[in-house]
Design a protein around this motif. Structure first.
Motif, PDB file in Angstrom:
ATOM      1  N   GLU A  30       0.477  -0.778  -0.460  1.00 45.13           N
ATOM      2  CA  GLU A  30      -0.111   0.269  -0.033  1.00 45.13           C
ATOM      3  C   GLU A  30       0.785   1.399  -0.048  1.00 45.13           C
ATOM      4  O   GLU A  30       2.348   1.436   0.457  1.00 45.13           O
ATOM      5  CB  GLU A  30      -0.875  -0.100   1.643  1.00 45.13           C
ATOM      6  N   SER A  33       0.049   7.111   3.310  1.00 43.46           N
ATOM      7  CA  SER A  33      -0.258   7.520   3.790  1.00 43.46           C
ATOM      8  C   SER A  33      -0.736   9.460   2.801  1.00 43.46           C
ATOM      9  O   SER A  33       0.682   9.657   2.763  1.00 43.46           O
ATOM     10  CB  SER A  33      -0.947   8.328   4.877  1.00 43.46           C
ATOM     11  N   GLU A  67     -10.037   1.618   2.753  1.00 43.74           N
ATOM     12  CA  GLU A  67      -8.526   1.718   3.428  1.00 43.74           C
ATOM     13  C   GLU A  67      -7.137   2.651   2.767  1.00 43.74           C
ATOM     14  O   GLU A  67      -7.605   3.733   2.175  1.00 43.74           O
ATOM     15  CB  GLU A  67      -8.359   0.486   3.217  1.00 43.74           C
ATOM     16  N   ARG A  68      -6.002   2.663   2.998  1.00 45.36           N
ATOM     17  CA  ARG A  68      -4.811   3.191   1.781  1.00 45.36           C
ATOM     18  C   ARG A  68      -5.622   2.539   0.608  1.00 45.36           C
ATOM     19  O   ARG A  68      -5.455   1.341   0.428  1.00 45.36           O
ATOM     20  CB  ARG A  68      -3.423   2.844   2.232  1.00 45.36           C
ATOM     21  N   ARG A  70      -3.697   1.190  -2.356  1.00 43.93           N
ATOM     22  CA  ARG A  70      -3.286  -0.286  -2.586  1.00 43.93           C
ATOM     23  C   ARG A  70      -2.093   0.018  -3.789  1.00 43.93           C
ATOM     24  O   ARG A  70      -1.977   0.501  -5.375  1.00 43.93           O
ATOM     25  CB  ARG A  70      -4.618  -0.999  -3.156  1.00 43.93           C
ATOM     26  N   LEU A  83     -14.067  -4.021   2.249  1.00 40.36           N
ATOM     27  CA  LEU A  83     -13.616  -5.065   3.321  1.00 40.36           C
ATOM     28  C   LEU A  83     -14.502  -5.968   3.864  1.00 40.36           C
ATOM     29  O   LEU A  83     -14.289  -6.717   4.879  1.00 40.36           O
ATOM     30  CB  LEU A  83     -12.813  -3.770   4.188  1.00 40.36           C
ATOM     31  N   ALA A 109      -7.794  -6.929  11.831  1.00 42.56           N
ATOM     32  CA  ALA A 109      -6.454  -5.533  11.624  1.00 42.56           C
ATOM     33  C   ALA A 109      -5.410  -6.025  10.982  1.00 42.56           C
ATOM     34  O   ALA A 109      -4.812  -5.763  10.012  1.00 42.56           O
ATOM     35  CB  ALA A 109      -6.275  -4.406  12.580  1.00 42.56           C
ATOM     36  N   VAL A 114      -4.633  -3.768   7.881  1.00 43.13           N
ATOM     37  CA  VAL A 114      -5.291  -2.231   8.389  1.00 43.13           C
ATOM     38  C   VAL A 114      -5.717  -1.269   9.764  1.00 43.13           C
ATOM     39  O   VAL A 114      -5.253  -2.392  10.199  1.00 43.13           O
ATOM     40  CB  VAL A 114      -6.652  -2.010   7.100  1.00 43.13           C
ATOM     41  N   SER A 115      -5.680  -0.548   9.578  1.00 42.75           N
ATOM     42  CA  SER A 115      -6.232  -0.143  11.328  1.00 42.75           C
ATOM     43  C   SER A 115      -7.559  -0.764  11.356  1.00 42.75           C
ATOM     44  O   SER A 115      -8.469  -0.552  11.043  1.00 42.75           O
ATOM     45  CB  SER A 115      -6.550   1.762  11.262  1.00 42.75           C
ATOM     46  N   THR A 118     -10.878   1.131  10.677  1.00 40.35           N
ATOM     47  CA  THR A 118     -11.211   1.160   9.459  1.00 40.35           C
ATOM     48  C   THR A 118     -11.570  -0.739   9.628  1.00 40.35           C
ATOM     49  O   THR A 118     -13.258  -1.131   9.167  1.00 40.35           O
ATOM     50  CB  THR A 118      -9.847   0.487   8.560  1.00 40.35           C
TER      51      THR A 118
END
Length: 153
Positions: A30, A33, A67-68, A70, A83, A109, A114-115, A118
């Motif tokens: 990914e 940010s 999400e970020r 990809r 997700l 996660a 992912v966080s 999220t």
């Protein structure tokens, strides 16, 4: 006027820098940010977004809702489902039955890279849809219903 002082094409320079990062790190999945790109390159959000747009046009990266961005590598298959759908798939893939405990937000996660916030949003969607029950602070989520495959026309 030096190249760095010229605001024209700054987003192209950032896109090139990110592409070099991707080439140098074959395990990168990914993009950094938006905030990291803004901080590292000392640019506005608009300039960082334009750089991401260039990467998208060139097929190097793609946005993922919630999400970020990809990294897209040729020859690799990526699961492009949202997700919440990927999380719901765990129920059928692992043969979970109604009433069984579901993995924690932290475990999910880690699993999906992912966080936790999220994952929490995706889990809330599944709770609203009636697929999961429970959750919340200190409570174990359980399977409430086995999701059915959505037919696409």
């Amino acid at each position: 006027m030096s190249q760095q002082a010229n605001p024209r094409g700054t987003f192209l320079q950032i896109a090139e820098a990110v592409k070099r990062q991707i080439e140098d790190d074959q395990h990168m999945t990914e993009l950094p940010s938006l905030a990291e790109v803004m901080r590292d390159h000392k640019v506005s959000r608009g300039v960082a977004l334009r750089a991401f747009g260039v990467l998208r046009q060139e097929g190097v990266a793609e946005p993922v809702p919630g999400e970020r961005w990809r990294v897209v590598r040729s020859g690799e298959q990526a699961d492009r489902r949202p997700l919440d759908e990927r999380i719901a798939h765990i129920i059928t893939a692992e043969g979970l039955e109604v009433g069984e405990a579901f993995p924690s937000a932290s475990a999910l996660a880690d699993r999906f890279g992912v966080s936790r916030p999220t994952v929490t949003k995706a889990l809330e969607k599944l709770e609203t849809a009636g697929v999961l029950a429970g959750g919340g602070q200190g409570r174990v989520r359980t399977v409430r219903a086995v999701p059915t495959r959505k037919e696409r026309s």
